[in-house]
Design a protein around this motif. Structure first.
Motif, PDB file in Angstrom:
ATOM      1  N   TRP A   1       6.882  -1.735  -1.530  1.00  0.00           N
ATOM      2  CA  TRP A   1       6.878  -1.207   0.081  1.00  0.00           C
ATOM      3  C   TRP A   1       6.915   0.306  -0.094  1.00  0.00           C
ATOM      4  O   TRP A   1       6.191   0.566  -1.128  1.00  0.00           O
ATOM      5  CB  TRP A   1       8.805  -1.016  -0.447  1.00  0.00           C
ATOM      6  CG  TRP A   1       9.446  -1.759  -0.559  1.00  0.00           C
ATOM      7  CD1 TRP A   1      10.164  -2.436   0.538  1.00  0.00           C
ATOM      8  CD2 TRP A   1       9.470  -3.765  -1.128  1.00  0.00           C
ATOM      9  NE1 TRP A   1      11.026  -3.278   0.472  1.00  0.00           N
ATOM     10  CE2 TRP A   1      10.479  -4.076  -0.765  1.00  0.00           C
ATOM     11  CE3 TRP A   1       9.097  -3.771  -2.028  1.00  0.00           C
ATOM     12  CZ2 TRP A   1      10.332  -4.966  -1.114  1.00  0.00           C
ATOM     13  CZ3 TRP A   1       9.273  -4.694  -2.548  1.00  0.00           C
ATOM     14  CH2 TRP A   1       9.941  -5.669  -2.369  1.00  0.00           C
ATOM     15  N   VAL A   2       7.000   1.261   0.725  1.00  0.00           N
ATOM     16  CA  VAL A   2       5.679   2.849   0.635  1.00  0.00           C
ATOM     17  C   VAL A   2       7.490   3.636   1.231  1.00  0.00           C
ATOM     18  O   VAL A   2       7.834   3.425   1.899  1.00  0.00           O
ATOM     19  CB  VAL A   2       4.618   3.243   1.180  1.00  0.00           C
ATOM     20  CG1 VAL A   2       5.617   2.932   2.848  1.00  0.00           C
ATOM     21  CG2 VAL A   2       4.447   4.765   0.629  1.00  0.00           C
ATOM     22  N   TRP A   3       7.572   4.937   0.799  1.00  0.00           N
ATOM     23  CA  TRP A   3       8.364   5.965   0.500  1.00  0.00           C
ATOM     24  C   TRP A   3       7.594   7.258   1.312  1.00  0.00           C
ATOM     25  O   TRP A   3       7.161   7.889   0.384  1.00  0.00           O
ATOM     26  CB  TRP A   3       9.879   6.001  -0.400  1.00  0.00           C
ATOM     27  CG  TRP A   3      10.434   6.430   0.056  1.00  0.00           C
ATOM     28  CD1 TRP A   3      11.066   8.161   1.308  1.00  0.00           C
ATOM     29  CD2 TRP A   3      12.448   6.642   0.168  1.00  0.00           C
ATOM     30  NE1 TRP A   3      12.577   8.127   1.558  1.00  0.00           N
ATOM     31  CE2 TRP A   3      13.068   7.762   0.974  1.00  0.00           C
ATOM     32  CE3 TRP A   3      12.889   5.756  -0.632  1.00  0.00           C
ATOM     33  CZ2 TRP A   3      14.329   7.834   0.872  1.00  0.00           C
ATOM     34  CZ3 TRP A   3      14.440   5.445  -0.505  1.00  0.00           C
ATOM     35  CH2 TRP A   3      15.433   6.226  -0.425  1.00  0.00           C
ATOM     36  N   PRO A   4       7.391   7.652   2.362  1.00  0.00           N
ATOM     37  CA  PRO A   4       6.456   9.094   2.441  1.00  0.00           C
ATOM     38  C   PRO A   4       7.508   9.865   2.394  1.00  0.00           C
ATOM     39  O   PRO A   4       8.991   9.812   2.346  1.00  0.00           O
ATOM     40  CB  PRO A   4       6.297   8.455   3.913  1.00  0.00           C
ATOM     41  CG  PRO A   4       6.197   6.825   4.141  1.00  0.00           C
ATOM     42  CD  PRO A   4       7.649   6.453   3.069  1.00  0.00           C
ATOM     43  N   ALA A   5       7.117  10.966   1.508  1.00  0.00           N
ATOM     44  CA  ALA A   5       7.812  12.317   1.542  1.00  0.00           C
ATOM     45  C   ALA A   5       8.053  12.944   2.087  1.00  0.00           C
ATOM     46  O   ALA A   5       9.978  12.731   2.433  1.00  0.00           O
ATOM     47  CB  ALA A   5       6.899  13.087   1.077  1.00  0.00           C
ATOM     48  N   THR A   6       8.346  12.153   3.980  1.00  0.00           N
ATOM     49  CA  THR A   6       8.692  13.426   4.624  1.00  0.00           C
ATOM     50  C   THR A   6      10.018  12.264   5.816  1.00  0.00           C
ATOM     51  O   THR A   6      10.755  12.811   6.575  1.00  0.00           O
ATOM     52  CB  THR A   6       7.727  13.498   5.871  1.00  0.00           C
ATOM     53  OG1 THR A   6       7.042  13.168   6.318  1.00  0.00           O
ATOM     54  CG2 THR A   6       7.482  14.829   5.420  1.00  0.00           C
TER      55      THR A   6
ATOM     56  N   VAL B   1       6.064  -2.628   2.853  1.00  0.00           N
ATOM     57  CA  VAL B   1       4.751  -2.926   4.082  1.00  0.00           C
ATOM     58  C   VAL B   1       4.060  -4.484   3.810  1.00  0.00           C
ATOM     59  O   VAL B   1       4.304  -4.931   2.866  1.00  0.00           O
ATOM     60  CB  VAL B   1       3.491  -2.032   2.434  1.00  0.00           C
ATOM     61  CG1 VAL B   1       2.392  -2.455   3.040  1.00  0.00           C
ATOM     62  CG2 VAL B   1       3.838  -0.737   2.358  1.00  0.00           C
ATOM     63  N   ALA B   2       3.918  -4.676   5.148  1.00  0.00           N
ATOM     64  CA  ALA B   2       3.340  -5.999   4.918  1.00  0.00           C
ATOM     65  C   ALA B   2       2.145  -6.646   4.193  1.00  0.00           C
ATOM     66  O   ALA B   2       2.087  -5.895   4.083  1.00  0.00           O
ATOM     67  CB  ALA B   2       3.133  -6.814   6.271  1.00  0.00           C
TER      68      ALA B   2
ATOM     69  N   ASP C   1      -4.645  -1.793   2.601  1.00  0.00           N
ATOM     70  CA  ASP C   1      -5.268  -0.705   3.658  1.00  0.00           C
ATOM     71  C   ASP C   1      -4.816  -0.247   2.435  1.00  0.00           C
ATOM     72  O   ASP C   1      -4.689   0.187   1.464  1.00  0.00           O
ATOM     73  CB  ASP C   1      -3.849  -0.574   4.232  1.00  0.00           C
ATOM     74  CG  ASP C   1      -3.842  -1.336   4.775  1.00  0.00           C
ATOM     75  OD1 ASP C   1      -4.433  -2.355   5.894  1.00  0.00           O
ATOM     76  OD2 ASP C   1      -2.260  -1.375   6.194  1.00  0.00           O
ATOM     77  N   GLN C   2      -5.661   1.483   3.143  1.00  0.00           N
ATOM     78  CA  GLN C   2      -5.957   2.581   2.078  1.00  0.00           C
ATOM     79  C   GLN C   2      -4.104   3.516   2.003  1.00  0.00           C
ATOM     80  O   GLN C   2      -3.863   2.870   2.420  1.00  0.00           O
ATOM     81  CB  GLN C   2      -6.538   3.649   2.866  1.00  0.00           C
ATOM     82  CG  GLN C   2      -7.885   2.830   3.479  1.00  0.00           C
ATOM     83  CD  GLN C   2      -8.587   3.482   3.939  1.00  0.00           C
ATOM     84  OE1 GLN C   2      -9.065   3.601   4.734  1.00  0.00           O
ATOM     85  NE2 GLN C   2      -9.107   4.951   4.078  1.00  0.00           N
ATOM     86  N   VAL C   3      -4.850   3.839   0.406  1.00  0.00           N
ATOM     87  CA  VAL C   3      -3.702   4.074   0.121  1.00  0.00           C
ATOM     88  C   VAL C   3      -3.951   5.787  -0.140  1.00  0.00           C
ATOM     89  O   VAL C   3      -4.709   6.270  -0.706  1.00  0.00           O
ATOM     90  CB  VAL C   3      -2.897   4.274  -1.928  1.00  0.00           C
ATOM     91  CG1 VAL C   3      -1.449   4.421  -2.019  1.00  0.00           C
ATOM     92  CG2 VAL C   3      -3.251   2.341  -1.198  1.00  0.00           C
ATOM     93  N   VAL C   4      -2.625   6.549   0.790  1.00  0.00           N
ATOM     94  CA  VAL C   4      -2.012   7.928  -0.139  1.00  0.00           C
ATOM     95  C   VAL C   4      -3.407   8.881   1.079  1.00  0.00           C
ATOM     96  O   VAL C   4      -4.278   9.959   0.020  1.00  0.00           O
ATOM     97  CB  VAL C   4      -1.744   8.656  -1.248  1.00  0.00           C
ATOM     98  CG1 VAL C   4      -0.248   8.681  -0.688  1.00  0.00           C
ATOM     99  CG2 VAL C   4      -2.352   8.605  -2.014  1.00  0.00           C
ATOM    100  N   GLY C   5      -4.079   8.361   1.932  1.00  0.00           N
ATOM    101  CA  GLY C   5      -5.573   8.857   2.313  1.00  0.00           C
ATOM    102  C   GLY C   5      -7.092   8.788   1.454  1.00  0.00           C
ATOM    103  O   GLY C   5      -8.076   9.251   1.944  1.00  0.00           O
TER     104      GLY C   5
ATOM    105  N   PRO D   1     -10.993 -13.717   4.867  1.00  0.00           N
ATOM    106  CA  PRO D   1     -10.546 -12.471   5.782  1.00  0.00           C
ATOM    107  C   PRO D   1     -10.011 -11.180   5.027  1.00  0.00           C
ATOM    108  O   PRO D   1      -9.090 -10.667   5.281  1.00  0.00           O
ATOM    109  CB  PRO D   1      -9.379 -13.277   6.804  1.00  0.00           C
ATOM    110  CG  PRO D   1      -8.627 -14.401   6.051  1.00  0.00           C
ATOM    111  CD  PRO D   1      -9.562 -14.292   4.790  1.00  0.00           C
ATOM    112  N   TYR D   2     -11.106 -10.183   5.451  1.00  0.00           N
ATOM    113  CA  TYR D   2     -10.843  -8.988   5.182  1.00  0.00           C
ATOM    114  C   TYR D   2      -9.033  -8.048   5.279  1.00  0.00           C
ATOM    115  O   TYR D   2      -9.916  -8.569   7.072  1.00  0.00           O
ATOM    116  CB  TYR D   2     -12.161  -7.717   4.414  1.00  0.00           C
ATOM    117  CG  TYR D   2     -11.405  -6.826   4.223  1.00  0.00           C
ATOM    118  CD1 TYR D   2     -11.350  -6.061   2.914  1.00  0.00           C
ATOM    119  CD2 TYR D   2     -12.153  -5.673   4.931  1.00  0.00           C
ATOM    120  CE1 TYR D   2     -11.361  -5.388   2.400  1.00  0.00           C
ATOM    121  CE2 TYR D   2     -11.520  -3.907   4.470  1.00  0.00           C
ATOM    122  CZ  TYR D   2     -11.483  -4.036   3.731  1.00  0.00           C
ATOM    123  OH  TYR D   2     -11.262  -2.799   2.880  1.00  0.00           O
ATOM    124  N   LYS D   3      -8.611  -8.152   5.037  1.00  0.00           N
ATOM    125  CA  LYS D   3      -7.326  -7.308   5.678  1.00  0.00           C
ATOM    126  C   LYS D   3      -6.952  -8.621   6.974  1.00  0.00           C
ATOM    127  O   LYS D   3      -6.343  -8.288   8.257  1.00  0.00           O
ATOM    128  CB  LYS D   3      -8.165  -6.036   6.889  1.00  0.00           C
ATOM    129  CG  LYS D   3      -7.588  -5.108   5.932  1.00  0.00           C
ATOM    130  CD  LYS D   3      -8.302  -3.358   6.153  1.00  0.00           C
ATOM    131  CE  LYS D   3      -8.798  -2.385   5.268  1.00  0.00           C
ATOM    132  NZ  LYS D   3      -8.404  -0.700   5.979  1.00  0.00           N
TER     133      LYS D   3
END
Length: 249
Positions: A84-89, A96-97, A103-107, A143-145
């Motif tokens: 699970w992700v809780w974006p600051a905004t 998150v599936a 997938d990449q994390v925070v840029g 299978p990547y991603k």
């Protein structure tokens, strides 16, 4: 490569010393053409027992994406963690599936899979291993991603730590993504990489993660390790990781 050696490699990884409860602070630099584009400070607290691990990661104040928090629940030899992700905004957490664990994390160029405590994707998709330099060379395919098939070739070192992974598209020669743990130290009894690099040669992108401080302890109540209380957990992780001021080795 044979299956018996693969079993030994997986046993070495899953059975390596892992702190039951711990807290660490890491710094991450994101580079383009070897020029730093972004720096982040990240705190992480985890609870681990018998191949299970729950962890909360939080981007610390003063960094881009500050306040963003990630909850991971994982189990050794299970292909994908719960996330699970809780974006600051955002007003609440987002699940998150599981197929997005790469997938990449925070840029950054690091994926959720790179920050797992147990058995990243190469090891759950491994098809064989052979002894090498006191550890093992491991090879897998998946299978990547959940899209294009890739071949993964990596190394588990003598501590059981996965210290290298090359991802190669089927039919290609050169890797499109490389991960290297430049150094592994034993910190508070736990073998852990102190510098990890991810490079994407085709794009010229890379990220470097450095361990700033780490120690054992139980600074965050386990009842906060839920998606609904992730914001509270992130505040506690921020306080706990900021209080760890020395790398204990």
């Amino acid at each position: 490569m044979d299956l018996e050696t693969l079993r030994r490699a997986l046993k070495a990884h899953v059975g390596r010393p892992v702190l039951r409860d711990g807290v660490r602070r890491i710094s991450v630099e994101v580079l383009v053409a070897d020029t730093v584009q972004m720096r982040l400070e990240i705190g992480q607290v985890w609870h681990s027992a018998s191949g299970h691990c729950d962890s909360v990661l939080c981007v610390l104040p003063g960094s881009p994406f500050a306040g963003t928090a990630v909850l991971m629940r994982e189990q050794a030899l299970v292909k994908r963690p719960q996330m699970w992700v809780w974006p600051a905004t955002a007003e609440g957490p987002v699940a998150v599936a599981r197929h997005r664990c790469e997938d990449q994390v925070v840029g950054t160029d690091f994926g959720y899979d790179d920050i797992r405590m147990f058995t990243p994707r190469l090891l759950t998709a491994a098809i064989g291993a052979e002894p090498a330099d006191g550890g093992f060379t491991v090879r897998g395919m998946w299978p990547y991603k959940d899209r294009d098939p890739v071949v993964g070739v990596g190394r588990v070192d003598e501590h059981g730590v996965l210290v290298a992974v090359d991802l190669i598209k089927v039919g290609a020669i050169d890797p499109f993504r490389q991960l290297r743990a430049d150094r592994v130290a034993v910190v508070d009894g736990m073998p852990t990489p102190t510098v990890i690099r991810v490079v994407r040669p085709e794009e010229g992108f890379s990220s470097v993660m450095r361990l700033v401080a780490m120690t054992h302890g139980d600074p965050v109540a386990r009842k906060l390790f839920t998606a609904e209380r992730l914001r509270e957990a992130a505040t506690a992780v921020t306080d706990a990781s900021s209080a760890v001021t020395m790398l204990r080795e």
